[in-house]
Design a protein around this motif. Structure first.
Motif, PDB file in Angstrom:
ATOM      1  N   ASN A 127       0.821  -1.209   0.000  1.00 54.41           N
ATOM      2  CA  ASN A 127       0.000   0.000   0.000  1.00 54.41           C
ATOM      3  C   ASN A 127       0.864   1.272   0.000  1.00 54.41           C
ATOM      4  OD1 ASN A 127      -1.705   2.104   0.758  1.00 54.41           O
ATOM      5  ND2 ASN A 127      -2.928   0.818   2.121  1.00 54.41           N
ATOM      6  N   LYS A 128       1.053   1.841  -1.199  1.00 52.74           N
ATOM      7  CA  LYS A 128       1.955   3.002  -1.303  1.00 52.74           C
ATOM      8  C   LYS A 128       1.404   4.244  -0.620  1.00 52.74           C
ATOM      9  CE  LYS A 128      -0.386   2.123  -5.157  1.00 52.74           C
ATOM     10  NZ  LYS A 128      -0.431   1.357  -6.369  1.00 52.74           N
ATOM     11  N   GLU A 129       0.063   4.382  -0.581  1.00 59.59           N
ATOM     12  CA  GLU A 129      -0.493   5.557   0.113  1.00 59.59           C
ATOM     13  C   GLU A 129      -0.133   5.495   1.588  1.00 59.59           C
ATOM     14  OE1 GLU A 129      -4.191   4.464  -2.022  1.00 59.59           O
ATOM     15  OE2 GLU A 129      -4.794   6.473  -1.380  1.00 59.59           O
TER      16      GLU A 129
ATOM     17  N   LEU B  33       7.359   4.977 -12.809  1.00 61.02           N
ATOM     18  CA  LEU B  33       6.875   4.299 -11.604  1.00 61.02           C
ATOM     19  C   LEU B  33       5.397   3.967 -11.664  1.00 61.02           C
ATOM     20  CD1 LEU B  33       8.712   6.381  -8.833  1.00 61.02           C
ATOM     21  CD2 LEU B  33       9.365   4.190  -9.816  1.00 61.02           C
ATOM     22  N   ASN B  34       4.766   4.249 -12.793  1.00 58.42           N
ATOM     23  CA  ASN B  34       3.343   3.927 -12.896  1.00 58.42           C
ATOM     24  C   ASN B  34       3.083   3.133 -14.172  1.00 58.42           C
ATOM     25  OD1 ASN B  34       0.416   4.885 -13.968  1.00 58.42           O
ATOM     26  ND2 ASN B  34       0.430   4.667 -11.759  1.00 58.42           N
ATOM     27  N   GLY B  35       2.645   1.885 -13.983  1.00 60.69           N
ATOM     28  CA  GLY B  35       2.437   0.986 -15.122  1.00 60.69           C
ATOM     29  C   GLY B  35       1.289   1.438 -16.007  1.00 60.69           C
TER      30      GLY B  35
ATOM     31  N   TYR C 265      -4.242  -3.103 -13.753  1.00 56.24           N
ATOM     32  CA  TYR C 265      -3.090  -2.225 -13.518  1.00 56.24           C
ATOM     33  C   TYR C 265      -3.508  -0.953 -12.775  1.00 56.24           C
ATOM     34  CZ  TYR C 265      -1.054  -4.851 -17.482  1.00 56.24           C
ATOM     35  OH  TYR C 265      -0.609  -5.821 -18.329  1.00 56.24           O
ATOM     36  N   ALA C 266      -4.697  -0.444 -13.145  1.00 58.32           N
ATOM     37  CA  ALA C 266      -5.092   0.889 -12.673  1.00 58.32           C
ATOM     38  C   ALA C 266      -5.581   0.863 -11.229  1.00 58.32           C
ATOM     39  CB  ALA C 266      -6.173   1.449 -13.584  1.00 58.32           C
ATOM     40  N   GLU C 267      -5.482   2.006 -10.567  1.00 58.36           N
ATOM     41  CA  GLU C 267      -6.028   2.169  -9.219  1.00 58.36           C
ATOM     42  C   GLU C 267      -7.552   2.168  -9.288  1.00 58.36           C
ATOM     43  OE1 GLU C 267      -3.903   2.478  -6.391  1.00 58.36           O
ATOM     44  OE2 GLU C 267      -2.679   1.754  -8.030  1.00 58.36           O
ATOM     45  N   ARG C 268      -8.178   1.925  -8.138  1.00 59.17           N
ATOM     46  CA  ARG C 268      -9.648   1.934  -8.091  1.00 59.17           C
ATOM     47  C   ARG C 268     -10.163   3.247  -8.667  1.00 59.17           C
ATOM     48  NH1 ARG C 268     -11.184   0.326  -2.246  1.00 59.17           N
ATOM     49  NH2 ARG C 268      -9.202  -0.716  -2.418  1.00 59.17           N
TER      50      ARG C 268
ATOM     51  N   ALA D  33      -5.670   8.714  -9.776  1.00 62.65           N
ATOM     52  CA  ALA D  33      -4.389   8.599  -9.069  1.00 62.65           C
ATOM     53  C   ALA D  33      -3.271   8.227 -10.031  1.00 62.65           C
ATOM     54  CB  ALA D  33      -4.492   7.562  -7.952  1.00 62.65           C
ATOM     55  N   ASP D  34      -3.586   7.443 -11.043  1.00 63.87           N
ATOM     56  CA  ASP D  34      -2.581   7.083 -12.045  1.00 63.87           C
ATOM     57  C   ASP D  34      -2.363   8.240 -13.012  1.00 63.87           C
ATOM     58  OD1 ASP D  34      -2.224   4.164 -11.436  1.00 63.87           O
ATOM     59  OD2 ASP D  34      -4.352   4.097 -11.918  1.00 63.87           O
ATOM     60  N   ILE D  35      -3.451   8.661 -13.679  1.00 66.13           N
ATOM     61  CA  ILE D  35      -3.284   9.578 -14.819  1.00 66.13           C
ATOM     62  C   ILE D  35      -2.927  11.006 -14.391  1.00 66.13           C
ATOM     63  CG2 ILE D  35      -4.711   8.185 -16.347  1.00 66.13           C
ATOM     64  CD1 ILE D  35      -7.038   9.978 -15.877  1.00 66.13           C
TER      65      ILE D  35
ATOM     66  N   ARG E  48       3.616   9.381  -4.930  1.00 66.54           N
ATOM     67  CA  ARG E  48       3.782   8.684  -3.645  1.00 66.54           C
ATOM     68  C   ARG E  48       4.989   7.757  -3.713  1.00 66.54           C
ATOM     69  NH1 ARG E  48      -2.165   8.376  -4.134  1.00 66.54           N
ATOM     70  NH2 ARG E  48      -2.897  10.079  -2.819  1.00 66.54           N
ATOM     71  N   LYS E  49       5.156   7.114  -4.884  1.00 63.57           N
ATOM     72  CA  LYS E  49       6.263   6.158  -5.005  1.00 63.57           C
ATOM     73  C   LYS E  49       7.620   6.870  -4.975  1.00 63.57           C
ATOM     74  CE  LYS E  49       3.442   2.759  -7.483  1.00 63.57           C
ATOM     75  NZ  LYS E  49       2.937   2.393  -8.816  1.00 63.57           N
ATOM     76  N   ILE E  50       7.733   8.016  -5.641  1.00 56.79           N
ATOM     77  CA  ILE E  50       9.030   8.711  -5.605  1.00 56.79           C
ATOM     78  C   ILE E  50       9.268   9.289  -4.202  1.00 56.79           C
ATOM     79  CG2 ILE E  50       8.297  11.015  -6.485  1.00 56.79           C
ATOM     80  CD1 ILE E  50      11.561   9.259  -7.468  1.00 56.79           C
TER      81      ILE E  50
ATOM     82  N   GLY F  78       5.595  -3.322 -13.457  1.00 57.88           N
ATOM     83  CA  GLY F  78       5.325  -2.401 -12.363  1.00 57.88           C
ATOM     84  C   GLY F  78       3.918  -2.478 -11.810  1.00 57.88           C
ATOM     85  N   ALA F  79       3.074  -3.301 -12.390  1.00 60.79           N
ATOM     86  CA  ALA F  79       1.698  -3.424 -11.898  1.00 60.79           C
ATOM     87  C   ALA F  79       1.167  -4.778 -12.339  1.00 60.79           C
ATOM     88  CB  ALA F  79       0.831  -2.301 -12.466  1.00 60.79           C
ATOM     89  N   GLY F  80      -0.011  -5.129 -11.789  1.00 58.02           N
ATOM     90  CA  GLY F  80      -0.637  -6.400 -12.167  1.00 58.02           C
ATOM     91  C   GLY F  80      -0.594  -7.371 -11.006  1.00 58.02           C
TER      92      GLY F  80
HETATM   93  N1  HSE Z   1      -1.856   1.652 -10.488  1.00 57.66           N
HETATM   94  C1  HSE Z   1      -0.499   1.286 -10.239  1.00 57.66           C
HETATM   95  C2  HSE Z   1       0.266   1.360 -11.559  1.00 57.66           C
HETATM   96  C3  HSE Z   1      -0.438  -0.091  -9.657  1.00 57.66           C
HETATM   97  O1  HSE Z   1      -0.379   1.457 -12.613  1.00 57.66           O
HETATM   98  O2  HSE Z   1       1.489   1.349 -11.543  1.00 57.66           O
HETATM   99  C4  HSE Z   1       0.887  -0.475  -9.090  1.00 57.66           C
HETATM  100  O3  HSE Z   1       1.258   0.329  -8.008  1.00 57.66           O
END
Ligand code: HSE
Length: 411
Positions: free
Chosen positions: A99-101, A153-155, A183-186, A190-192, A199-201, A295-297
């Protein structure tokens, strides 16, 4: 035997159970003990799924059970994850999370509790999905002063940009595919909009520099303004558009940002396509090191979670040190951050437009495309964010007849 509980049976949680089912024997051998999932916590029912026999809807029996030594939090979001994780750690249970948040906001505090209790708070899957990056920063690159981290850092956004470029597909179609692939967040904003990469950096910078880098302090821009026209200019300039997160230490100042970047084809991140992520780390002794992977999945992320579970089981009563204090790091004001831009300008008269631009930005090389007739693009000389913005404000002062169609940073 070590008994564990998994909080959340979504994409990652179900992936964790699948990894145990597929590789259970070798995982147990590597951990040196048999690992048994005793509980899975989720609000929902899963009729017909074998998980039903261990499914619970309440955290209390898990926290009260002395047999549970490791809690795996894969629910996402800050609450109730933070409360559950903190209570588990205070009760002496190690925690593994993706959980990156949660990690970006409370990582330093949770690591401190784990250290005091001589247990572990591990979060490899929170950055870069299946790519080992947290453990290398914590344990392998300890001889170095790290001065730069640059990453895709975002797939989801990398998948979108790749498909927009290679297949000419519209943004919305590709986003839907990324959601279907898990891949995408709920909430894909947050992705786009770049928040996930931010958050990851923040997490990577906190570990690299040993202080709390607050994600709210990091300038963040997403990919929603990137159009097919930008893709066409990038192709003409032989560059790739990528959403890049970076933090850099220069003369004892640290600056960080997340934004689309036009990368030259010889930049190591320009060849990272689709759902792949990559992180380029620069250290004063080792030089450049690059980490690359999915990076995701579901399964790549679950692989990193299970690797952390194995580490937690191997260190049940011994804290694995990490270098991330609660002391806040002040970042350089983005006004002073060095940068260079590619700018697309709409005009009514070309030679007047060039004169106006050159009077502010110095000599430029204009780029024009057949399909975009009333505009041109140019790359500024290197300057700072603040100075370039001031020049653009002057250029747009009402009488120029120019229109900024887009501006993208250049590396
Ligand atoms: N939504 C994130 C991504 C999932 O696309 O990278 C992995 O953290």
């Amino acid at each position: 035997m070590v008994q564990i509980a998994v909080l959340g049976y979504g994409t990652v949680g179900s992936g964790v159970l699948e990894v145990f089912k597929t590789n259970g024997d070798s995982i147990n051998k590597r951990a040196g003990k048999e690992i048994k999932v005793k509980y899975v916590l989720d609000r929902r029912e899963f009729p017909g799924d074998p998980v039903s026999s261990i499914l619970v809807h309440d955290i209390e029996p898990i926290l009260a059970d002395p047999e549970i030594q490791v809690v795996v939090e894969v629910m996402g979001g800050v609450e109730p994850a933070y409360t559950f994780v903190k209570r588990a750690l205070l009760d002496g249970k190690s925690v593994v999370t993706s959980n990156k948040e949660l990690v970006a906001k409370h990582g330093a505090e949770l690591l401190k509790i784990a250290k005091e209790k001589d247990i572990n708070f591990l979060f490899e899957a929170s950055v870069g999905g299946g790519i080992p990056i947290i453990r290398p920063l914590n344990q392998s690159l300890t001889a170095d002063e790290i001065y730069e981290i640059t990453g895709i850092l975002n797939g989801t956004t990398n998948f979108i940009l790749t498909k927009m470029k290679e297949e000419g597909l519209p943004f919305e179609t590709v986003l839907k595919e990324a959601q279907e692939k898990g891949y995408a967040e709920r909430n894909p904003e947050a992705d786009i909009e770049g928040h996930d990469a931010c958050r990851k950096i923040a997490i990577l910078s906190s570990l690299a520099f040993g202080m709390q880098v607050d994600y709210e302090d990091i300038y963040t821009e997403g990919i929603t303004a990137i159009s097919q026209a930008d893709m066409a200019y990038a192709a003409k300039m032989d560059r790739e558009i990528k959403l890049v997160a970076m933090s850099k230490k220069q003369d004892n100042e640290v600056w960080a940002r997340v934004s689309p970047l036009l990368l030259r084809m010889d930049h190591p991140l320009s060849t990272v396509h689709g759902v792949f992520n990559a992180i380029l780390v620069k250290g004063n002794v080792i030089g450049d090191v690059m980490f690359y992977g999915k990076g995701a999945g579901k399964l790549p992320t679950a692989s990193a979670v299970v690797a952390d579970i194995v580490d937690a089981v191997k260190h049940l009563e011994r804290n694995i040190m990490s270098f991330w204090s609660t002391k806040k790091m002040e970042l350089l004001d983005s006004y002073y951050a060095p940068t260079q831009y590619f700018i697309r300008l709409g005009y009514t008269d070309f030679s007047t437009a060039i004169k106006q631009v050159e009077s502010l930005f110095g000599n430029i090389h204009s780029i024009q495309l057949e399909d975009y007739k009333d505009e041109f693009g140019f790359i500024t000389h290197e300057s700072t964010e603040g100075e370039i913005q001031e020049k653009l404000d002057q250029l747009m002062d009402g009488s120029s007849g120019l229109e900024i169609r887009n501006k993208i940073r250049v590396e």
